[in-house]
Write an enzyme that holds these catalytic residues in place. Sequence first.
Site, PDB file in Angstrom:
ATOM      1  N   CYS A  47       2.223 -11.123  -3.722  1.00  0.00           N
ATOM      2  CA  CYS A  47       0.911 -11.414  -3.138  1.00  0.00           C
ATOM      3  C   CYS A  47       0.606 -12.921  -3.155  1.00  0.00           C
ATOM      4  CB  CYS A  47      -0.158 -10.584  -3.837  1.00  0.00           C
ATOM      5  SG  CYS A  47      -1.611 -10.348  -2.798  1.00  0.00           S
TER       6      CYS A  47
ATOM      7  N   HIS B 141       1.728  -5.380  -3.517  1.00  0.00           N
ATOM      8  CA  HIS B 141       1.992  -5.359  -4.964  1.00  0.00           C
ATOM      9  C   HIS B 141       2.993  -4.245  -5.280  1.00  0.00           C
ATOM     10  CE1 HIS B 141      -1.211  -8.107  -6.375  1.00  0.00           C
ATOM     11  NE2 HIS B 141      -1.768  -7.768  -5.225  1.00  0.00           N
TER      12      HIS B 141
ATOM     13  N   GLU C  28       4.513  -3.592  -7.884  1.00  0.00           N
ATOM     14  CA  GLU C  28       4.383  -3.066  -9.259  1.00  0.00           C
ATOM     15  C   GLU C  28       3.476  -1.841  -9.313  1.00  0.00           C
ATOM     16  OE1 GLU C  28       2.950  -5.753  -8.086  1.00  0.00           O
ATOM     17  OE2 GLU C  28       1.056  -6.251  -9.063  1.00  0.00           O
TER      18      GLU C  28
END
Length: 563
Positions: free
Chosen positions: A415, A541, A543
């Site tokens: 990001c 993102h 994750e």
Amino acid sequence: MGEKQLSELSKKTVDSEFFTLIPDGYKKGKVKYVVITGSVISGIGKGTVTSSIAKLLEERGLKVSPMKAEAYYNVDAGTLNPFRHGEVFVLDDGTETDMDLGSYERFIDRNLTKENYLTTGKILSEIIEKERAGKYLGRDVQFIPHVTGETKKYFRQLAVDSRADVVLIEIGGTVGDYENMYLLEAARQLRYEEGEENVCFINLTYIFEPKTLGEQKSKAAQLGIKKMIEMGLMPDIVICRSENPVHDNIREKISVFSNVPLNRVIGLHDSENFYQIPLMLKEKGLDKAIFESLKIEEKKLQNNNSLEKWTEAMTVKNPKKKITIGIAGKYTGLKDSYISIIKALEHCEAEFKVKIEVKWIEATEIETGKKKVEDVIKGVDGLIVPGGYGKRGAEGKIECVKYCREKNIPFLGICYGLQMALIEFARNVLGKEDANTIEIDSETKQPVICLLPDQKKIEGLGGNNRLGGFDIKVKENTIAFKLYGKNTIRERFRHRYECNPEFIKEFEEKGMVFSGKSPKVDIMQILELPKHKFFLGTQFHPELTSRPLKPSPCFKGLIKACL
Ligand code: GLN
């Protein structure tokens, strides 16, 4: 209370003191509830225990839907500072939530929705809206029954929408706080209406072991549980957190004191391996205690030892190798602000059977000249520049990216990290010295990161963030395509600015590849440098969607390159 009585109540909510709103399609007794509260102190792992319970029950074939009920007045977590409250976790539907939702999703391996997250702000804003619309038909709107009534409706609505067998409700804060009292009161009423066999109260408490005494002390836990009992909430199960294994005499004391049978007073001491916790709780009989309390017939449930297999797969006993990943952020003082990144790395540890050490790099220290980039990156096998907002630390992050690009160190920019990589490239490869994001310098002549025309129309902080899961088209014969192995992927976003399309051609001419784009408009979502060992930037993102046994492809790519 019988099914009929309950539905009678729901019909006369205006003139009655009950205010029991029963959602359409709700059937009493069809769903069971487990309410998890904390006593004594916060921060002892209520989220982890709730996630573990969800996992334990799911492994037995029950469908679980966990809810986090937060006592704060924010409507959602969108405006919360991660430094104070931990990471903002974004759901696929775009809801900005507490990091516990991330923990639930990872443990049950399923996407949750806005119904799984409740805040005081959300309930109150809805009540005030209803009041202004005259929906309370002349009644004075009160804490009891209205706030509690609307809260119970949320609990039951989740039961209907999720079609769960068991709804887990984790109540934020600890018993005795002012803020969460309405949640506890709503839970008490829920048990009154649904019946004891349908609502189980679990209290997570803490057993202190002061160094000066050298023994475990249960008084604080007793007082915490007493507070709960005073509020009419009799615990069915008590979980005692502690540093060392809880002594039997302490469990006995808690049992006598709280009316909870000894087999339902469960000790849970600090554990090295996070992924052992569900199994530890199972071995201590937590699942059996829940079935007993909720009158669920255990023999009817599946039992295929899948939890044992999962735990085994997630445990790294003899790591083949040890590597160090640097994370260059600005909230490095509070690890919770990057919790999903840490989890994604843990998923890779299990995947590759390696040990990953995290080195926190405070970007502001590089920016202010307190530390030199080569010194902090020394010894790091790969670097992550995570998401972020604002000016502070940005120049430090840009220096880190430059170092990685030039020295061929594996790099993953997430990001803001992707945006930093674009700025760095524009400045040092394209020679655009003034290149910047308009988030930092609104006057820059080379706005490589800018607002897209569509976004300019939407006003207000938070209002123009692009949030939640979106599809991304992946270009073939790229690193991204190799990692994901397909043309269309879905990942989660939380950002306001984008790569400026005006500069794309120039970037490409100098070797940057935009390997992921939004399917309809030409917004760049993934960038890579094919000649580099590993250099990947994602506007999303990755994750947030990494799960145990299914690590995010982007993280896998990074770690593989480091190995
Ligand atoms: N601040 C950047 C933006 O709003 C990046 C946000 C982030 O990293 N989550 O676009």
